[in-house]
Structures are given as C-alpha cells and as structure tokens.
Motif scaffolding. Sequence first.
Motif, PDB file in Angstrom:
ATOM      1  N   ARG A 116       0.845  -1.193   0.000  1.00 56.21           N
ATOM      2  CA  ARG A 116       0.000   0.000   0.000  1.00 56.21           C
ATOM      3  C   ARG A 116       0.884   1.249   0.000  1.00 56.21           C
ATOM      4  N   GLU A 117       0.385   2.275  -0.632  1.00 55.73           N
ATOM      5  CA  GLU A 117       1.137   3.524  -0.641  1.00 55.73           C
ATOM      6  C   GLU A 117       1.136   4.137   0.754  1.00 55.73           C
ATOM      7  N   ARG A 118       2.271   4.649   1.155  1.00 56.31           N
ATOM      8  CA  ARG A 118       2.409   5.227   2.491  1.00 56.31           C
ATOM      9  C   ARG A 118       2.606   6.738   2.409  1.00 56.31           C
ATOM     10  N   VAL A 119       1.982   7.434   3.353  1.00 59.97           N
ATOM     11  CA  VAL A 119       2.234   8.863   3.491  1.00 59.97           C
ATOM     12  C   VAL A 119       3.611   9.028   4.128  1.00 59.97           C
ATOM     13  N   GLN A 120       4.438   9.886   3.551  1.00 66.13           N
ATOM     14  CA  GLN A 120       5.785  10.102   4.073  1.00 66.13           C
ATOM     15  C   GLN A 120       5.715  10.959   5.327  1.00 66.13           C
ATOM     16  N   LEU A 121       6.297  10.463   6.398  1.00 60.79           N
ATOM     17  CA  LEU A 121       6.183  11.110   7.700  1.00 60.79           C
ATOM     18  C   LEU A 121       7.195  12.232   7.893  1.00 60.79           C
ATOM     19  N   GLY A 122       8.420  12.023   7.402  1.00 65.18           N
ATOM     20  CA  GLY A 122       9.469  13.009   7.636  1.00 65.18           C
ATOM     21  C   GLY A 122       9.497  14.033   6.524  1.00 65.18           C
ATOM     22  N   GLU A 123       9.338  15.304   6.891  1.00 65.53           N
ATOM     23  CA  GLU A 123       9.374  16.336   5.870  1.00 65.53           C
ATOM     24  C   GLU A 123      10.334  17.467   6.214  1.00 65.53           C
ATOM     25  N   LYS A 124      10.881  17.446   7.445  1.00 67.79           N
ATOM     26  CA  LYS A 124      11.788  18.520   7.835  1.00 67.79           C
ATOM     27  C   LYS A 124      13.220  18.219   7.413  1.00 67.79           C
ATOM     28  N   GLY A 125      13.514  16.939   7.145  1.00 69.16           N
ATOM     29  CA  GLY A 125      14.841  16.589   6.661  1.00 69.16           C
ATOM     30  C   GLY A 125      15.910  16.607   7.728  1.00 69.16           C
ATOM     31  N   ILE A 126      15.510  16.492   9.023  1.00 64.53           N
ATOM     32  CA  ILE A 126      16.520  16.516  10.089  1.00 64.53           C
ATOM     33  C   ILE A 126      16.369  15.347  11.049  1.00 64.53           C
ATOM     34  N   GLY A 127      15.343  14.494  10.847  1.00 65.78           N
ATOM     35  CA  GLY A 127      15.075  13.414  11.798  1.00 65.78           C
ATOM     36  C   GLY A 127      16.231  12.455  11.954  1.00 65.78           C
ATOM     37  N   ARG A 128      16.981  12.190  10.862  1.00 64.45           N
ATOM     38  CA  ARG A 128      18.072  11.218  10.938  1.00 64.45           C
ATOM     39  C   ARG A 128      19.197  11.682  11.849  1.00 64.45           C
ATOM     40  N   PHE A 129      19.281  13.013  12.071  1.00 64.83           N
ATOM     41  CA  PHE A 129      20.338  13.526  12.933  1.00 64.83           C
ATOM     42  C   PHE A 129      20.084  13.173  14.401  1.00 64.83           C
ATOM     43  N   ALA A 130      18.905  12.610  14.683  1.00 58.15           N
ATOM     44  CA  ALA A 130      18.627  12.148  16.043  1.00 58.15           C
ATOM     45  C   ALA A 130      19.555  11.019  16.438  1.00 58.15           C
ATOM     46  N   ILE A 131      20.187  10.372  15.445  1.00 56.42           N
ATOM     47  CA  ILE A 131      21.128   9.289  15.757  1.00 56.42           C
ATOM     48  C   ILE A 131      22.212   9.789  16.689  1.00 56.42           C
ATOM     49  N   GLY A 132      22.557  11.092  16.559  1.00 56.28           N
ATOM     50  CA  GLY A 132      23.595  11.647  17.418  1.00 56.28           C
ATOM     51  C   GLY A 132      23.281  11.530  18.888  1.00 56.28           C
ATOM     52  N   ALA A 133      21.991  11.436  19.252  1.00 55.95           N
ATOM     53  CA  ALA A 133      21.628  11.266  20.655  1.00 55.95           C
ATOM     54  C   ALA A 133      21.869   9.839  21.128  1.00 55.95           C
ATOM     55  N   LEU A 134      21.901   8.893  20.192  1.00 53.76           N
ATOM     56  CA  LEU A 134      22.025   7.485  20.563  1.00 53.76           C
ATOM     57  C   LEU A 134      23.470   7.048  20.797  1.00 53.76           C
ATOM     58  N   GLY A 135      24.415   7.706  20.128  1.00 47.41           N
ATOM     59  CA  GLY A 135      25.801   7.302  20.283  1.00 47.41           C
ATOM     60  C   GLY A 135      26.738   8.271  19.608  1.00 47.41           C
ATOM     61  N   SER A 136      28.030   8.038  19.802  1.00 56.65           N
ATOM     62  CA  SER A 136      29.042   8.987  19.349  1.00 56.65           C
ATOM     63  C   SER A 136      29.259   8.953  17.840  1.00 56.65           C
ATOM     64  N   GLN A 137      28.995   7.829  17.214  1.00 57.09           N
ATOM     65  CA  GLN A 137      29.238   7.706  15.779  1.00 57.09           C
ATOM     66  C   GLN A 137      28.346   6.621  15.208  1.00 57.09           C
ATOM     67  N   VAL A 138      28.172   6.668  13.906  1.00 52.49           N
ATOM     68  CA  VAL A 138      27.317   5.686  13.265  1.00 52.49           C
ATOM     69  C   VAL A 138      27.972   5.195  11.982  1.00 52.49           C
ATOM     70  N   LEU A 139      27.903   3.900  11.799  1.00 53.16           N
ATOM     71  CA  LEU A 139      28.319   3.269  10.551  1.00 53.16           C
ATOM     72  C   LEU A 139      27.040   2.898   9.803  1.00 53.16           C
TER      73      LEU A 139
END
Length: 962
Positions: A91-114
């Motif tokens: 089914r087609e999904r409505v895209q939830l993220g539109e501000k383009g900054i949500g992925r930067f929340a990874i910085g709260a989870l740890g010091s670096q990301v692979l």
Amino acid sequence: MTGFRARARAVDMLGRQQIANLPTALSELFKNSHDAYATKARADFFRPLNLLVVSDDGVGMDRETFEQAWLTIATESKLDRTPVPKPKGMRERVQLGEKGIGRFAIGALGSQVLVVSKRKGHPAIAALVSWKMFELPRIDLDDVPVGLSELDSDELTGEDIARLKAPLEEAVAGFRALDSTPQWSSRLDQILADLDAMPSDPFEDIPDLVPIDGSGTQFIIAPVSDVLPAEIENPNPKEAPLLDHTLHGFTDAWLPKSAKPDFSISFVDHRGGGDDQNLLESEDFFDAADFNHADHEIAGQFDDNGDFTGSIRIYDETLEDFVIKCPDSMQPRCGPFSFELGYVQGLASESRLDPEEYAEMSRKLRKLGGLYVYMDGIRVQPYGRPDFDYLAIEERRTLGASYYYFSYRRMFGAVRLSSDQNPDLQEKAGREGFTRGRAYTDFQRLLVNLFVELAARFFRGDAPQNQAYEKGRERLRREDSLRKQRDKQAAAGRKHLQAQLSTAVQFLDETDFQEQASEIVQDLSERLDDIDRLQPAAISVAEARRDLRELLEPLEFDEPEGFAPTGPMRQDMRHVERGLSDVESSYVRPALDAVDSLAAAVEARLAAQEADEKERRAFVEERIAAAREEFAGAYDEASLALTGLSEAVQNTLTGLRQEFDTEMAAFAAPNTSESSGWIQEQADFEQALESLAANTVRKLARVSNLVQANGLVFTAEAPTPDDFAAAADAEIVELRAQADAQLELVQLGMALAVVDHEFRATVNSIRSDVRRVGTWAKKNPQLVGLYEDLRRDFDHLDSYLSMLTPMQRRLRRKKTAIKGSDISRFLGELFYERLRHVGVEIRPSREFQAFALEGYTSTFYPVFINLVDNSLYWIEQSEPRPSRSIELSTKGDALVYKDSGPGIADDIAERVFDFGFTTKPGGSGLGLAIASQVLERAGWNISLGRCSDGAEFIIRPQRKKP
C-alpha cells in the motif's frame, strides 16, 4: 557577496539537542524505515559490545540518494510526500518526515554511526559519521568529513572499515593545529577512541549481523550513549520504562477495525550469554480484543464542525448513534478525526472482568494506559504516555472524582488523524507533540468537552442516562459481595472443621482405646454383681453402652456444608475416618459384645419385680418426653425460620411432623414381663427412638438451614445451595492449591534467574577479557595457542548458557517455527551426561526431524525435558535391556514420544496428568500436570499412547470445533 555560514555545531543542535530522549530518537529512525517501505525495523542493543544496531528491510539507499538526501540538511526530498517508489504489492504510504533533520537524532544514541545500505540493482554503500565532530566549536560544517564508499560485495570487510575511518582520522590530525589546550586535545582523543570502538569487522564481531538481503539499511552505532540502559530498564516494577512508554503502540494496528499491519518494530536487549529479550512484546500492550473486554467502550467520529457521533457500551448495554455537539463558541480548525476508548472501573468489585483479567488489565493500564494520538497510522509523541496527561483528565478528577468520572490511568484508546484531514496539526521539530496554535487548541477543547459531556450524560449520580451504569455497577457490587460472603462463610466453616479435626487427630493419637473400653466393661461387670433387680441393671447396661459409644464421639466431625476442605484437611479427614473405623471394630464393638454377654447373664440371674415394672414405665415416659422435647425444640426453630414462606415449605414441615407422629404412634413400648430379653428389648426401644428423633431433627435442621440461607426448599432431600457452593468451592480450593504449589516453583525460578543474571554478568566480563587477549595474541604470536585454548574452553561454557535460553524466557515472545531437529538436538545436549550414564540413545525419526510447528519454545521445550527426565529415571530403575532408547517420531500432525522403560500400569494411567500425582520417590507430581495445562492453553493436547512396553505420549494440536 556575503552570506550565512554554518558551523558544524548546527547539526548537533538540529539533531541531538532537539530530541527529548533516546526512545524518541529511535522513534525517528523507525519512522524513516516506515517511509522507506520497510515491513519491519529492529533495534538490537548488544550490551557486552556497547553497540546498537538499527536495521530495516526497506528500499535502502544508493550512493546518489545517500549524498543528495541523507547528507543534506533540511532536504526537501519528502515534502511532496511520495518521493520513495512504492514496492510492488504494498500500500502507498504517506511520508512522515518532511523537515529533513530526523536522521540527525542518531547523534543522541551514540558517538558515531556506521551506515550500511543497499538498494536493489545498485551496489551497497557504507558511510561512517562521527557525531562528536559536530560538537566541536570553531569547525565549519564543510570541514567535517564523512567516510563513504561503495562496497565491492554486500559484505563489509575490515579493509572497508579502515578505508572509511581514514578521512576522519586525517581530519582529527588537522583539527589539532587549531588549538593546543589540553581540553581540545582530550576531545580529539575521545573521537579517535570512539573510532577504535567501532568493530573492525562488523559481520564477524557482532552476533547475528548478516549482510543486507535484497535491500535495506543498517545503522551500527558505537559507542552507545550511557543514558540508554537507564531509559530501557525498569526501576519500578509497577511502572514501565521510558522505552515502553514511547515505542509501544508505534502503529495503530492494535486498534479495532485497523488495516492489516504492514510495518512492525522491535527492540532486542542482548545482555550476553544468550540472554536476549524483546522489550516491545505485543502481549505487553493492548489489542483490539481488550476493547471488548473493557467495562465501557466508546467509539465515534468528530466531523468538520466538531460534533461527535458514535456509540457507547456501558457494561453490557449499548447505545448507538448518540451525539455530543460542539460547544457553541467554537469553530474548530483541527479537522475531523476518529476516537476510540476502552475504560475499566477503578474497583475490581465494579468491573465485569474476573479477578485475574482485572489484575492483568490494571497492570497494563498502570504502565501504558492513556489516550494515544496517531497521524497517518503512526504514533505521535508524547501523547499516550501515562506521565503526559495532555487533556488534564487527572487534574479535573482531583476537583471531583464522581463528577468528572474519568481517570487517565484507567483508560486506553486513541485518536486517529491524517495529514490530509488535519493539515494544521503539525509536529514540533523535536517530536514532542504538536505545535501550539489554534488547531491544536481546538483539538484539545473538543476532546475535553467529550469527556466532560460523557461523564455528565452517562456516569454521574444525577446523569439523565445513567441507568446502564448504575444498574450494572450495582449488580457487580452485589455479586462481589456474595462472593466475599461465600468466602467468609467458607473460611469460617474450614476453621471450625480444622478445629474438630485437630482435636480428633490428637485424641486418636493419645488415647488408649483398649484400656478405656476394658475399664467400661469391667466397671459394668462389678456393678451388675451388686444389683439384684432388672431395671437398675438395664440402666447400668445402657450407661455402659453410652460410655462406649461416647468413646467414638471425639473422632466424629461435621460434614462440610457450603465449602470444601483443603487438601491437608482431606488427609486428616481420611486419617480420622480410618482411625474411627479401626477403633470401632477393634475395641468398641468387642466391648459392646461383652456388655451384651453381661446383660444376658443378669437376665438369666434375676426375675422382674413390681418395682422394676414401675421404674420402667417412668423411664419410658421420661425418654419419650425427652425425645418429644428435643423434637419440639428443633421444630420450633425450623418453624420460626419458615414463617412467612410458601405453602410448599409449610407442607414439607407438616409432612415431617406427620411422619414423626406416625412412627411415634407405631412405637411399641417394651412390655415383656419376662426377665429373658428384658434389657435387650428396652435397649432396642431406646436406640430406635433416639434414631427417629435424630433423623427427624436432622431433616428439620436441613429445612431450617435452607430457609435461612436461601428462602426456598423444594423437598427435604433436595441438594442445598450449600451443596452446590461446596462443589464450586472444591474447584477453587484445588486451583488455589495448584497456585500455591506453582508459586513455590515461581519463587525458585526467580531465585535462579537472579543467580543466572549474576553469573551472566561474570561471563560477560570474561568474554571481554578473552577478546582483549585475542587482541594481544594478534601482536604476539606466542600467545596464539593460549588464546585459542582459552577461547575454546570459554565457548564451551558459553554454549551451556545459550542452550538454556529457550527456558529462561519467551524470546521475542512471538510464535516462531520450532523444528523437530531443534528439539532433539537440544535434548541431546542438555541430557548428554545422563544419557551416557544410563546408556540411553535419543532416536529422532526423519519425519520428526523435518517436523515444524508454530509456538513458543518456552511452551514446548519444558514438556520434552520433563518427559526425558522421567524416562531416564524409570529406565535406570528397570531391568537392563539390550537396547535402551527414547524414540521421537510423528503420526500425522502429532508428535510421538516413546521410551523403552517399564511402561505405565493401567490402574494409574488415568492419573498421570493429575495435579500432585507421582510414583517417583521425592517427585512433586507437577511436571506432567503443568505440561498438560500449558499445552492446552497453547492449543495442543498431550495424552498417553500404548504403554505396555514403554511409556508413549502423543502431543497433537487440538481439533477445531466445526
């Protein structure tokens, strides 16, 4: 031309500093997975490695997508809401993220990301980002490098990791020239230490991490923020941790009439040693069935004008299409939305749930109750958390609990919104609710008005439509009161019976019945020698008879009426009954025979005189008067209880009186004038009269009890309500006995879990030490042999811990495919030493090995463990055979277990699944009983097969009723 410049810290401010907590950061990643058309997203926290892996099976990214979208701040890639190509069949999904900054929340989870990602038809890509670099001052955004590489194969190698780390290490070397202070050097050293913490070979070092199959994305975050353990653990067993509050109910699939879920999330906590637990079990949250079980259910729709139309079920009565109008002063701008709510009464006595269901529902409500909010099927934070009462429900309740009725901790449900219907409700950048504004204020006001109006219309004492609530609540209160009264009466009855049994047991153990019976007979013999008339002799003989019968009275107890005795009490009852029978047959009956002989001798020696005749007439009159007096007292009591009752009851009493009078009139007073038989005739008369009086009094007492307890009796011999209550109480007592016995096992299991937890912590420490030795061994060849030996021995120990994991908890607590080959291998490993000692071989057939079923390992594995444990004991006790074996096979859809032991005798075959039954010395009798119950709840049955030449058990799924 001059313009704005961006420092690297802008990413940290937009990401880590905007996110309220780590579970919210995870929620952002899961939303990105949803936008990528993933069907499942999963977070794995590996505590021993201090590493978090977030993975999904979405469409993934190629190099261009990663550079143009993922690495672009505030990208417009999702503004049109349909940027990601929809996979076929979804089914087609409505895209939830539109501000383009949500992925930067990874910085709260740890010091670096692979980041490892793959899109179908494109090479996999890998990127390494150090979030610590974005915290450095005086660094421009363009100065922060990202290691990026297309992979030659889907699997990430050590060379790939080294290549990704290189630009970051070079950047750190360049940053050192900017500042020479110790603080600056320390921050750069920490970045390098974090780079070293990233596994050099992720697919080798991280358990169960495998290359992406087809498409998807993996985020490997290390080291993890030290805040994460605190936010996923439960400091208070009565409260849910923040992770549960935030991520349970991530989609609206749990609500009634929801579409079939096409996206799910999980968070698995790997504590080491095979101790893995999914912290987001669906069983710990609500589901659609809970709405049907709730005491009250409300469902409906707010329209564009703010009017609510819906249905309400209060207990078992439902009102359809009721309307609550929007307040006159409002012109809502929030748009239309749906509302669904389940509500459970605060008192168990007012709930239609049974005590066990009520306790379980209260536990879930206490931890996860609240009114959730969904936008396009995905939960909006923080609505629904018990600590976020955004409608001030509890605040109003403090002003008047009966007036406002609703409690936030007693409800569960949701509001469903959509971006099309509710465009003015916009989430904050930090994902902590909607932005304040007219639309959100109207949204709140409509919901508050709904709760206030519901209370005013249906639940207040003076509410115009409160009949269903008041009538249902009163009925439940009355039923609860009757249950409590029954329990109180049963407890009093058991207390009285226990006192009688204690006295009887003590009397039975301490009394010398032979001596006392002999003394009675001897005393009678001496008195008869001094008597020269028949009537005094008859009285002495009667007294001796009574004395002998009174020897048995302390061993008699009242039969339970209206309650059931406990197991230990039943044992005492059987002990006393056997003792009573032995005393009567061994001592009292022989003594009575001796009394009869003495009486016959007196009759032969003496002749009846005129004084004897006179005294006997007086005796007869006295005994008749006493019988009538005894009867009259019982009759008066019964008559008083029956006053005002039906004619049928009065007829029953009249019939009893007529029966008594008839039998009394038929009584012939002893009239022999001969000395022969004088005493016996009088004794027979007295015994018959006493029996008639006692039987009639018992019948009248029964009528009296029935009238007093129930107000109705059909016949004097009808089963009383007490009889029915006793039958029901017997089941309750048995269940409580089972619960008590199982509680001991639970306590033992909890104690073992504590020991196991501590042991695993030590193993984790050893594992870390072994890993460090491995690092040294790579640089010191002389240590390689020692390291290999140490690792092999440790792996052997670790395998035992991992092997027991299926029994420790329901891993992921989802039904998984359990193969026959897994079961047979597990049994062989677990019982290896005992099998070798007893000389038994487990022989699974090819069909058994290939057999697979859906279920919990914690349901099926313990059943086979119990069967093998029993088999090994009985095979060892039996005569040696040329071949000792346990055969595992199949028959249709059934699993067949058969051993070469002595089998099971026919006379006990029907009892092997009874609770507490065992023939094994020191056995508890719980194993097969619990196994049978657990299998039955899982939709399976276990039964005996042919047991003449060994024990055979058949485990098969229950047949569905047509």
